[in-house]
Motif scaffolding. Structure first.
Motif, PDB file in Angstrom:
ATOM      1  N   GLN A  78     -23.500  -9.578  88.627  1.00 37.86           N
ATOM      2  CA  GLN A  78     -22.316 -10.149  89.246  1.00 37.86           C
ATOM      3  C   GLN A  78     -22.620 -10.657  90.649  1.00 37.86           C
ATOM      4  OE1 GLN A  78     -18.553  -8.038  88.871  1.00 37.86           O
ATOM      5  NE2 GLN A  78     -19.387  -6.841  87.169  1.00 37.86           N
ATOM      6  N   GLU A  79     -23.450  -9.900  91.376  1.00 38.28           N
ATOM      7  CA  GLU A  79     -23.823 -10.353  92.711  1.00 38.28           C
ATOM      8  C   GLU A  79     -24.603 -11.648  92.641  1.00 38.28           C
ATOM      9  OE1 GLU A  79     -25.949  -7.142  94.376  1.00 38.28           O
ATOM     10  OE2 GLU A  79     -24.204  -5.830  94.574  1.00 38.28           O
ATOM     11  N   ALA A  80     -25.448 -11.788  91.601  1.00 37.36           N
ATOM     12  CA  ALA A  80     -26.281 -12.985  91.480  1.00 37.36           C
ATOM     13  C   ALA A  80     -25.483 -14.164  90.967  1.00 37.36           C
ATOM     14  CB  ALA A  80     -27.451 -12.714  90.537  1.00 37.36           C
ATOM     15  N   GLY A  81     -24.616 -13.962  89.979  1.00 37.04           N
ATOM     16  CA  GLY A  81     -23.939 -15.091  89.347  1.00 37.04           C
ATOM     17  C   GLY A  81     -22.463 -15.195  89.617  1.00 37.04           C
TER      18      GLY A  81
ATOM     19  N   TYR B 226     -37.175 -26.034  80.352  1.00 31.97           N
ATOM     20  CA  TYR B 226     -37.917 -27.021  81.146  1.00 31.97           C
ATOM     21  C   TYR B 226     -37.187 -27.347  82.441  1.00 31.97           C
ATOM     22  CZ  TYR B 226     -34.529 -30.518  79.584  1.00 31.97           C
ATOM     23  OH  TYR B 226     -33.366 -31.209  79.344  1.00 31.97           O
ATOM     24  N   LEU B 227     -35.910 -26.926  82.568  1.00 38.17           N
ATOM     25  CA  LEU B 227     -35.142 -27.185  83.782  1.00 38.17           C
ATOM     26  C   LEU B 227     -35.705 -26.371  84.940  1.00 38.17           C
ATOM     27  CD1 LEU B 227     -31.501 -27.043  82.327  1.00 38.17           C
ATOM     28  CD2 LEU B 227     -32.856 -29.091  82.812  1.00 38.17           C
ATOM     29  N   ASP B 228     -35.469 -26.849  86.166  1.00 41.05           N
ATOM     30  CA  ASP B 228     -35.965 -26.084  87.305  1.00 41.05           C
ATOM     31  C   ASP B 228     -35.104 -24.835  87.491  1.00 41.05           C
ATOM     32  OD1 ASP B 228     -33.649 -26.671  88.942  1.00 41.05           O
ATOM     33  OD2 ASP B 228     -34.499 -28.638  89.328  1.00 41.05           O
ATOM     34  N   ALA B 229     -35.619 -23.902  88.293  1.00 41.27           N
ATOM     35  CA  ALA B 229     -34.981 -22.594  88.427  1.00 41.27           C
ATOM     36  C   ALA B 229     -33.562 -22.699  88.966  1.00 41.27           C
ATOM     37  CB  ALA B 229     -35.834 -21.702  89.349  1.00 41.27           C
ATOM     38  N   ASN B 230     -33.338 -23.643  89.879  1.00 37.38           N
ATOM     39  CA  ASN B 230     -32.006 -23.799  90.476  1.00 37.38           C
ATOM     40  C   ASN B 230     -30.972 -24.176  89.423  1.00 37.38           C
ATOM     41  OD1 ASN B 230     -30.194 -23.746  92.537  1.00 37.38           O
ATOM     42  ND2 ASN B 230     -30.721 -25.756  93.364  1.00 37.38           N
ATOM     43  N   ASP B 231     -31.318 -25.146  88.575  1.00 44.41           N
ATOM     44  CA  ASP B 231     -30.394 -25.567  87.522  1.00 44.41           C
ATOM     45  C   ASP B 231     -30.173 -24.457  86.496  1.00 44.41           C
ATOM     46  OD1 ASP B 231     -29.787 -28.047  88.506  1.00 44.41           O
ATOM     47  OD2 ASP B 231     -31.274 -29.126  87.316  1.00 44.41           O
ATOM     48  N   LEU B 232     -31.261 -23.770  86.130  1.00 47.65           N
ATOM     49  CA  LEU B 232     -31.136 -22.686  85.136  1.00 47.65           C
ATOM     50  C   LEU B 232     -30.239 -21.569  85.651  1.00 47.65           C
ATOM     51  CD1 LEU B 232     -34.705 -22.258  83.610  1.00 47.65           C
ATOM     52  CD2 LEU B 232     -32.612 -22.853  82.400  1.00 47.65           C
ATOM     53  N   GLN B 233     -30.373 -21.232  86.929  1.00 49.21           N
ATOM     54  CA  GLN B 233     -29.595 -20.138  87.488  1.00 49.21           C
ATOM     55  C   GLN B 233     -28.114 -20.498  87.562  1.00 49.21           C
ATOM     56  OE1 GLN B 233     -31.077 -18.782  91.241  1.00 49.21           O
ATOM     57  NE2 GLN B 233     -29.725 -17.024  91.332  1.00 49.21           N
ATOM     58  N   ARG B 234     -27.808 -21.767  87.806  1.00 50.08           N
ATOM     59  CA  ARG B 234     -26.422 -22.191  87.958  1.00 50.08           C
ATOM     60  C   ARG B 234     -25.738 -22.515  86.635  1.00 50.08           C
ATOM     61  NH1 ARG B 234     -25.239 -24.639  93.280  1.00 50.08           N
ATOM     62  NH2 ARG B 234     -26.949 -24.159  94.689  1.00 50.08           N
TER      63      ARG B 234
ATOM     64  N   ALA C  36     -22.797 -20.131  85.181  1.00 46.99           N
ATOM     65  CA  ALA C  36     -21.557 -20.222  85.946  1.00 46.99           C
ATOM     66  C   ALA C  36     -20.896 -21.581  85.761  1.00 46.99           C
ATOM     67  CB  ALA C  36     -21.837 -19.960  87.422  1.00 46.99           C
ATOM     68  N   THR C  37     -21.709 -22.638  85.686  1.00 51.61           N
ATOM     69  CA  THR C  37     -21.165 -23.984  85.476  1.00 51.61           C
ATOM     70  C   THR C  37     -20.408 -24.065  84.153  1.00 51.61           C
ATOM     71  OG1 THR C  37     -22.967 -24.989  86.754  1.00 51.61           O
ATOM     72  CG2 THR C  37     -21.755 -26.424  85.241  1.00 51.61           C
ATOM     73  N   LEU C  38     -21.012 -23.542  83.102  1.00 50.51           N
ATOM     74  CA  LEU C  38     -20.366 -23.575  81.791  1.00 50.51           C
ATOM     75  C   LEU C  38     -19.144 -22.665  81.759  1.00 50.51           C
ATOM     76  CD1 LEU C  38     -23.524 -23.611  79.516  1.00 50.51           C
ATOM     77  CD2 LEU C  38     -21.933 -25.486  79.901  1.00 50.51           C
ATOM     78  N   ALA C  39     -19.200 -21.516  82.443  1.00 46.06           N
ATOM     79  CA  ALA C  39     -18.048 -20.611  82.475  1.00 46.06           C
ATOM     80  C   ALA C  39     -16.859 -21.285  83.153  1.00 46.06           C
ATOM     81  CB  ALA C  39     -18.418 -19.316  83.201  1.00 46.06           C
ATOM     82  N   ARG C  40     -17.104 -22.002  84.238  1.00 47.36           N
ATOM     83  CA  ARG C  40     -16.007 -22.712  84.915  1.00 47.36           C
ATOM     84  C   ARG C  40     -15.398 -23.770  83.998  1.00 47.36           C
ATOM     85  NH1 ARG C  40     -19.535 -22.304  89.407  1.00 47.36           N
ATOM     86  NH2 ARG C  40     -20.376 -24.384  88.985  1.00 47.36           N
TER      87      ARG C  40
ATOM     88  N   PRO D 135     -21.651 -34.005  77.884  1.00 42.63           N
ATOM     89  CA  PRO D 135     -22.802 -33.778  78.768  1.00 42.63           C
ATOM     90  C   PRO D 135     -22.410 -32.917  79.968  1.00 42.63           C
ATOM     91  CG  PRO D 135     -22.609 -36.100  78.189  1.00 42.63           C
ATOM     92  CD  PRO D 135     -21.350 -35.444  77.719  1.00 42.63           C
ATOM     93  N   VAL D 136     -23.311 -32.012  80.353  1.00 41.53           N
ATOM     94  CA  VAL D 136     -23.042 -31.098  81.463  1.00 41.53           C
ATOM     95  C   VAL D 136     -23.852 -31.550  82.680  1.00 41.53           C
ATOM     96  CG1 VAL D 136     -23.136 -28.716  82.261  1.00 41.53           C
ATOM     97  CG2 VAL D 136     -22.661 -29.203  79.859  1.00 41.53           C
ATOM     98  N   PRO D 137     -23.184 -31.977  83.768  1.00 45.00           N
ATOM     99  CA  PRO D 137     -23.920 -32.366  84.978  1.00 45.00           C
ATOM    100  C   PRO D 137     -24.445 -31.137  85.706  1.00 45.00           C
ATOM    101  CG  PRO D 137     -21.547 -32.546  85.337  1.00 45.00           C
ATOM    102  CD  PRO D 137     -21.736 -32.173  83.896  1.00 45.00           C
ATOM    103  N   LEU D 138     -25.681 -31.198  86.136  1.00 46.08           N
ATOM    104  CA  LEU D 138     -26.312 -30.082  86.821  1.00 46.08           C
ATOM    105  C   LEU D 138     -26.451 -30.371  88.314  1.00 46.08           C
ATOM    106  CD1 LEU D 138     -29.101 -29.324  84.204  1.00 46.08           C
ATOM    107  CD2 LEU D 138     -26.872 -28.224  84.429  1.00 46.08           C
ATOM    108  N   PHE D 139     -26.828 -29.343  89.062  1.00 43.34           N
ATOM    109  CA  PHE D 139     -26.947 -29.466  90.517  1.00 43.34           C
ATOM    110  C   PHE D 139     -27.978 -30.526  90.905  1.00 43.34           C
ATOM    111  CE2 PHE D 139     -28.773 -28.085  94.597  1.00 43.34           C
ATOM    112  CZ  PHE D 139     -27.627 -28.060  95.381  1.00 43.34           C
ATOM    113  N   SER D 140     -29.039 -30.647  90.111  1.00 40.11           N
ATOM    114  CA  SER D 140     -30.114 -31.589  90.428  1.00 40.11           C
ATOM    115  C   SER D 140     -29.731 -33.035  90.154  1.00 40.11           C
ATOM    116  CB  SER D 140     -31.353 -31.246  89.606  1.00 40.11           C
ATOM    117  OG  SER D 140     -31.075 -31.409  88.220  1.00 40.11           O
TER     118      SER D 140
END
Length: 559
Positions: free
Chosen positions: A144-147, A184-192, A195-199, A246-251
């Motif tokens: 929860q602290e991370a995501g 294959y996504l970078d770590a930033n996109d994978l981590q987010r 939460a992106t899909l949950a929103r 399509p899901v837009p990512l941070f990158s």
């Protein structure tokens, strides 16, 4: 120091499991039995420093469970095991097996069981569950602290509250059907991404509906006050449409996602929060097996799941006992027919159901976190097969398959090198086969590992070429030696002009890039002649021989 009561700083909530000071004191009488059960259960695993440390702390559980210092050290040791590749499910299974073993010794074979003994068994079981729950809650707090998302334990608490109020609740277990393609996504996109899909899910649900993070790649959607079964079905349909966009990512990238959803009703499909959650997951598992995007819980899913669970248990035992087999399918020169190599193929003969399909074996290995254990067996079995052939005067090369996860394992080249040195076999004897999907993950890391494998002398083959995400950039940038033409094209090429063109293109491409083309699934003489005419030099299939044991292969080769 042996602890007889919970300290104020205790991480474990004993009161929630109705455990008092006298209960905790009574556990000390089980210390000897507990120690022998722990030792017997963990003896099946390969010993290492992390596991040994965890075992030592676990052995002390009956006397130290209430001590906060022991709790902290035990939880850290648990997480150290996870970091060393042990699966959460595997560790949980250890404890359930240990408790079962203690219970059988205490209660088994008695005509009658006294109240004191029954109470002691119940105390042991509740104490272990309390400790395990504490570990899982620590994990959830970190998640929860991370995501920023509530997890599975929070979902269970919410479901219990709704059930206590006598409300009918819908529960959806939602997972990504194509999550493996996102690594294959970078770590930033994978981590987010979670939460992106949950929103996005929340925007397609009612205000009172709640979204929680479940296990890996899973969300739990709780729908309070369901009036008719069509409500969860409609909610699932809204989510399916959402996942189809399509899901837009941070990158700045966009990815397409596909979902699988299982649904259950409380209390109709489960009188408790835990059983209802299990029902929703079984429904999702059933939908995946039928290649559907949505399914309601059905009692038949539980039976199928139980059968698969039992099969997985027997597979685990087969891994420990090393009763899996590697069979060899010959690879032949298409011009003169002589054997130039062999592919090592996984086989497991189940005592009741017969031969188990290899894809199912690998699914269960990945699901249960046994990949490292399997690779340990696979490499030793491959070395043993090569040594037996060498002893019989057969010096051909052997190939075997690696998975996508193996291409992200930094320890694999060193592990393989140790086996080669131990068995005194040159790396040139082996060809390591990868599927195209394995190349879709972390390209840079995968390429680095492949180059390290090549330095050991091993050849690299690209398996089933043309059936996945074919890209010329892979072929020119990765250290590949061989392209394998998928059998689906070989079987169809005499009747399909398109398949014939595909085979011809792959063969030409391999030769132009200095690789060897090798065709799979050759079943008759016409196919062999056609492949020769196209310039393919090697192949394997039933035209030459079916896969066979090492002993059978030696006889076949010399004949």
């Amino acid at each position: 120091m042996t602890t007889t009561s919970a300290s104020p700083e205790s991480l474990i909530d004993f009161a929630a499991f109705d455990l008092g000071e006298d209960d905790l004191r009574s556990l000390a009488s089980l210390a000897s039995l507990w120690k022998s059960s722990v030792t017997a259960e963990c003896a099946r695993s390969e010993p290492d420093a992390a596991l040994q440390h965890f075992i030592e702390l676990t052995v002390a559980l009956p006397g130290e469970i209430a001590d906060s210092d022991w709790q902290q050290r035990w939880i850290r040791a648990w997480h150290e095991l996870l970091g060393r590749g042990y699966g959460q499910v595997e560790i949980l299974r250890w404890f359930f097996n240990i408790v079962d073993a203690c219970e059988k010794i205490l209660l088994g074979g008695r005509d009658s069981v006294g109240r004191v003994l029954l109470s002691l068994v119940g105390t042991l079981r509740r104490s272990v569950i309390a400790a395990i729950t504490c570990v899982l809650e620590v994990d959830e707090l970190a998640q929860q602290e991370a995501g920023g998302l509530p997890g599975e334990l929070a979902a269970l608490r919410f479901l219990r509250e709704l059930l206590q109020g006598g409300r009918v609740v819908g529960l959806l277990s939602v997972s990504l059907a194509n999550r493996d393609s996102f690594t294959y996504l970078d770590a930033n996109d994978l981590q987010r991404l979670p939460a992106t899909l949950a929103r996005r899910m929340r925007r397609h649900l009612r205000e009172e509906d709640r979204v929680f993070v479940g296990r890996e790649g899973e969300w739990l959607v709780v729908l309070p006050d369901v009036k008719v079964m069509s409500q969860p079905t409609l909610a699932a349909a809204h989510l399916e449409r959402m996942f189809g966009e399509p899901v837009p990512l941070f990158s700045g990238r966009k990815v397409m996602v596909r979902s699988t959803i299982g649904a259950a009703l409380l209390p109709q499909h489960g009188a408790s929060a835990e059983t209802a959650l299990h029902a929703a997951r079984l429904a999702r598992w059933g939908a995946q097996g039928r290649r559907q995007s949505f399914a309601w819980f059905d009692a038949g899913f539980a039976e199928s799941w139980q059968q698969r669970h039992e099969l997985a248990e027997e597979l685990r035992e087969a891994l420990f006992q090393e009763t899996l087999e590697l069979h060899i399918q010959p690879q032949n020169d298409l011009a003169d027919g002589h054997c130039i190599g062999g592919e090592l193929l996984l086989r497991w003969r189940h005592e009741r159901t017969g031969w188990v399909p290899p894809p199912l074996i690998m699914e269960m290995i990945e699901e249960n976190g046994w990949r490292l254990m399997f690779n340990d067996w696979l490499l030793r079995a491959a070395m043993r097969a090569a040594a037996e052939l060498e002893k019989a005067g057969i010096g051909i090369g052997l190939s075997f398959n690696l998975t996508a996860a193996d291409m992200l394992d930094d320890d694999l080249p060193e592990f393989l090198e140790q086996n080669l040195l131990t068995w005194r076999i040159p790396g040139e004897r082996f060809t390591l086969e990868l599927t195209e999907s394995a190349l879709m993950f972390d390209r840079a890391k995968g390429s680095s590992i492949m180059h390290r494998l090549r330095k050991l002398g091993c050849r690299i083959a690209l398996d089933d070429f043309g059936t996945g995400y074919s890209s010329l950039s892979y072929l020119v940038s990765l250290p590949l030696n061989e392209l394998k033409v998928d059998r689906s094209f070989v079987v169809a090429m005499l009747d399909s002009a398109d398949s014939l063109r595909v085979v011809s293109t792959i063969v030409d491409l391999a030769r132009d890039l200095g690789m060897m083309p090798l065709a799979e699934g050759i079943e008759d003489e016409q196919q062999r002649v056609q492949l020769l005419a196209l310039g393919c030099v090697a192949g394997q299939g039933y035209l030459y021989a079916q896969p066979m044991t090492v002993e059978q292969f030696i006889v076949w080769y010399h004949s």
